[in-house]
Write a protein that holds these residues in place. Structure first.
Motif, mmCIF file in Angstrom:
data_model
loop_
_atom_site.group_PDB
_atom_site.id
_atom_site.type_symbol
_atom_site.label_atom_id
_atom_site.label_comp_id
_atom_site.label_asym_id
_atom_site.label_seq_id
_atom_site.Cartn_x
_atom_site.Cartn_y
_atom_site.Cartn_z
ATOM 1 N N ARG A 154 -6.260 56.401 102.035
ATOM 2 C CA ARG A 154 -5.153 55.786 101.302
ATOM 3 C C ARG A 154 -3.856 56.011 102.077
ATOM 4 N NH1 ARG A 154 -8.969 54.077 99.040
ATOM 5 N NH2 ARG A 154 -9.511 54.202 96.828
ATOM 6 N N SER A 155 -2.919 55.074 101.902
ATOM 7 C CA SER A 155 -1.634 55.160 102.595
ATOM 8 C C SER A 155 -0.538 55.665 101.663
ATOM 9 C CB SER A 155 -1.240 53.771 103.110
ATOM 10 O OG SER A 155 -2.235 53.283 103.967
ATOM 11 N N TYR A 156 0.387 56.472 102.206
ATOM 12 C CA TYR A 156 1.510 56.992 101.422
ATOM 13 C C TYR A 156 2.772 56.993 102.286
ATOM 14 C CZ TYR A 156 -2.077 58.068 98.138
ATOM 15 O OH TYR A 156 -3.120 57.908 97.267
ATOM 16 N N ALA A 199 4.772 61.628 98.927
ATOM 17 C CA ALA A 199 4.715 61.865 97.481
ATOM 18 C C ALA A 199 3.642 60.957 96.893
ATOM 19 C CB ALA A 199 6.070 61.572 96.846
ATOM 20 N N ARG A 223 1.754 59.627 93.376
ATOM 21 C CA ARG A 223 1.682 59.571 91.912
ATOM 22 C C ARG A 223 0.232 59.368 91.486
ATOM 23 N NH1 ARG A 223 1.695 55.919 87.506
ATOM 24 N NH2 ARG A 223 1.814 54.076 88.805
ATOM 25 N N GLU A 233 -4.151 56.405 86.943
ATOM 26 C CA GLU A 233 -5.272 56.634 86.024
ATOM 27 C C GLU A 233 -6.562 56.084 86.628
ATOM 28 O OE1 GLU A 233 -4.304 55.479 82.032
ATOM 29 O OE2 GLU A 233 -6.411 55.739 81.447
ATOM 30 N N LEU A 240 -9.033 57.450 92.635
ATOM 31 C CA LEU A 240 -9.807 58.477 93.355
ATOM 32 C C LEU A 240 -8.899 59.440 94.123
ATOM 33 C CD1 LEU A 240 -12.844 56.615 94.997
ATOM 34 C CD2 LEU A 240 -12.899 58.484 93.337
ATOM 35 N N PHE A 241 -8.143 58.885 95.081
ATOM 36 C CA PHE A 241 -7.390 59.777 95.966
ATOM 37 C C PHE A 241 -6.205 60.417 95.266
ATOM 38 C CE2 PHE A 241 -4.900 61.438 99.333
ATOM 39 C CZ PHE A 241 -5.802 61.765 100.318
ATOM 40 N N SER A 242 -5.488 59.622 94.457
ATOM 41 C CA SER A 242 -4.276 60.166 93.831
ATOM 42 C C SER A 242 -4.621 61.280 92.843
ATOM 43 C CB SER A 242 -3.453 59.059 93.170
ATOM 44 O OG SER A 242 -4.181 58.439 92.145
HETATM 45 C C1 LIG Z 1 1.880 51.111 102.835
HETATM 46 C C2 LIG Z 1 1.578 51.792 101.497
HETATM 47 C C3 LIG Z 1 2.378 52.847 101.082
HETATM 48 C C4 LIG Z 1 2.120 53.462 99.852
HETATM 49 N N1 LIG Z 1 2.920 54.505 99.475
HETATM 50 C C5 LIG Z 1 2.656 55.162 98.331
HETATM 51 C C6 LIG Z 1 3.463 56.288 97.945
HETATM 52 O O1 LIG Z 1 4.410 56.684 98.637
HETATM 53 N N2 LIG Z 1 3.134 56.948 96.807
HETATM 54 C C7 LIG Z 1 2.079 56.543 95.984
HETATM 55 O O2 LIG Z 1 1.840 57.186 94.958
HETATM 56 N N3 LIG Z 1 1.304 55.464 96.339
HETATM 57 C C8 LIG Z 1 1.546 54.788 97.482
HETATM 58 N N4 LIG Z 1 0.739 53.737 97.864
HETATM 59 C C9 LIG Z 1 -0.460 53.417 97.038
HETATM 60 C C10 LIG Z 1 -1.657 54.310 97.486
HETATM 61 O O3 LIG Z 1 -2.077 53.950 98.808
HETATM 62 C C11 LIG Z 1 -2.919 54.161 96.598
HETATM 63 O O4 LIG Z 1 -3.213 52.802 96.442
HETATM 64 C C12 LIG Z 1 -2.756 54.809 95.238
HETATM 65 O O5 LIG Z 1 -2.507 56.217 95.371
HETATM 66 C C13 LIG Z 1 -4.051 54.640 94.407
HETATM 67 O O6 LIG Z 1 -5.126 55.173 95.115
HETATM 68 P P1 LIG Z 1 -6.329 55.893 94.353
HETATM 69 O O7 LIG Z 1 -7.392 56.203 95.354
HETATM 70 O O8 LIG Z 1 -5.821 57.004 93.518
HETATM 71 O O9 LIG Z 1 -6.802 54.764 93.336
HETATM 72 P P2 LIG Z 1 -8.095 53.842 93.470
HETATM 73 O O10 LIG Z 1 -9.335 54.657 93.373
HETATM 74 O O11 LIG Z 1 -7.941 52.954 94.639
HETATM 75 O O12 LIG Z 1 -7.947 53.007 92.120
HETATM 76 C C14 LIG Z 1 -6.739 52.238 91.838
HETATM 77 C C15 LIG Z 1 -6.875 51.651 90.434
HETATM 78 O O13 LIG Z 1 -7.947 50.732 90.419
HETATM 79 C C16 LIG Z 1 -8.870 51.110 89.420
HETATM 80 N N5 LIG Z 1 -10.215 50.833 89.940
HETATM 81 C C17 LIG Z 1 -10.787 51.408 91.020
HETATM 82 N N6 LIG Z 1 -12.013 50.885 91.225
HETATM 83 C C18 LIG Z 1 -12.190 49.968 90.238
HETATM 84 C C19 LIG Z 1 -13.242 49.072 89.899
HETATM 85 N N7 LIG Z 1 -14.378 49.035 90.611
HETATM 86 N N8 LIG Z 1 -13.091 48.277 88.837
HETATM 87 C C20 LIG Z 1 -11.961 48.300 88.115
HETATM 88 N N9 LIG Z 1 -10.923 49.112 88.385
HETATM 89 C C21 LIG Z 1 -11.049 49.933 89.420
HETATM 90 C C22 LIG Z 1 -8.648 52.589 89.161
HETATM 91 O O14 LIG Z 1 -9.012 52.971 87.829
HETATM 92 C C23 LIG Z 1 -7.167 52.687 89.359
HETATM 93 O O15 LIG Z 1 -6.471 52.359 88.178
HETATM 94 C C24 LIG Z 1 1.019 53.056 99.049
HETATM 95 C C25 LIG Z 1 0.217 51.989 99.490
HETATM 96 C C26 LIG Z 1 0.495 51.366 100.685
HETATM 97 C C27 LIG Z 1 -0.381 50.217 101.133
#
Ligand SMILES: Cc1cc2nc3c(=O)[nH]c(=O)nc-3n(C[C@H](O)[C@H](O)[C@H](O)COP(=O)(O)OP(=O)(O)OC[C@H]3O[C@@H](n4cnc5c(N)ncnc54)[C@H](O)[C@@H]3O)c2cc1C
Length: 154
Positions: free
Chosen positions: A55-57, A71, A73, A76, A79-81
């Motif tokens: 994931r990117s941040y 940072a 957030r 809900e 996975l990564f957050s």
């Molecule tokens: C360039 C860039 C910069 C960013 N900077 C920041 C930052 O500074 N801070 C920050 O907090 N974030 C940032 N983000 C966002 C970050 O990369 C992630 O996307 C975010 O943290 C969510 O990742 P995750 O793995 O927690 O969620 P994921 O696991 O990817 O899930 C995201 C959402 O989708 C839902 N979901 C997942 N799989 C399914 C499925 N099969 N069916 C239905 N729903 C599903 C999950 O329940 C959740 O609500 C940035 C993104 C980019 C591209």
């Protein structure tokens, strides 16, 4: 050649109830690779529940702050957050890609400017606008910055 370097987590700071910021130790030999410009982001990689997740941040520290920090957030069901907010601690190794991103601030010390940042606040509590604001203030003390934040996204 791997695109990732394994960095050690130097500090984890709780920023809000649902977000943390994480700083990394950058070894001297990698300082050049991890130099960054305000607005750039890091891609992190970790094994979360037996799955490789990337994931990117956005980098939230300023380029002259002497630290590399992002940072995150908690989303809900994310996975990564969720992993970052609940499980990452100082001393943990995390795979980190070199800073990337071309949507950056190019501060000009000779130019007095007013920078306006618009951010969905809860998604990136201390991210790129913060880095950009620090950077602009450092380069030209007469520059101003304003930040507009919105409510939590749906
Ligand atoms: C360039 C860039 C910069 C960013 N900077 C920041 C930052 O500074 N801070 C920050 O907090 N974030 C940032 N983000 C966002 C970050 O990369 C992630 O996307 C975010 O943290 C969510 O990742 P995750 O793995 O927690 O969620 P994921 O696991 O990817 O899930 C995201 C959402 O989708 C839902 N979901 C997942 N799989 C399914 C499925 N099969 N069916 C239905 N729903 C599903 C999950 O329940 C959740 O609500 C940035 C993104 C980019 C591209």
């Amino acid at each position: 050649m791997s695109l990732f370097n394994t960095l050690t987590v130097a500090d984890v700071r709780r920023e809000t109830a649902d977000s943390v910021s994480i700083a990394f130790d950058v070894p001297e030999a990698l300082k050049g690779d991890f130099a960054f410009t305000a607005g750039q982001y890091l891609t992190l990689k970790a094994d979360v529940g037996g799955r490789e997740v990337r994931r990117s941040y956005s980098i939230c520290s300023g380029p002259t702050d002497g630290e590399l920090r992002v940072a995150i957030r908690k989303v809900e069901g994310g996975l990564f957050s969720t992993f970052a907010n609940d499980d990452i601690g100082p001393g943990d190794p995390i795979d980190v890609m070199k800073p990337d991103g071309r949507f950056v601030l190019k501060p000009d010390a000779a130019r007095e400017a007013h920078y306006v940042c618009i951010a969905p606040a809860p998604a990136s509590p201390r991210s790129c606008p913060s880095s950009a604001r620090r950077c602009s203030a450092n380069r030209n003390p007469r520059s101003r910055s304003s930040m507009a934040t919105g409510p939590r996204s749906p």
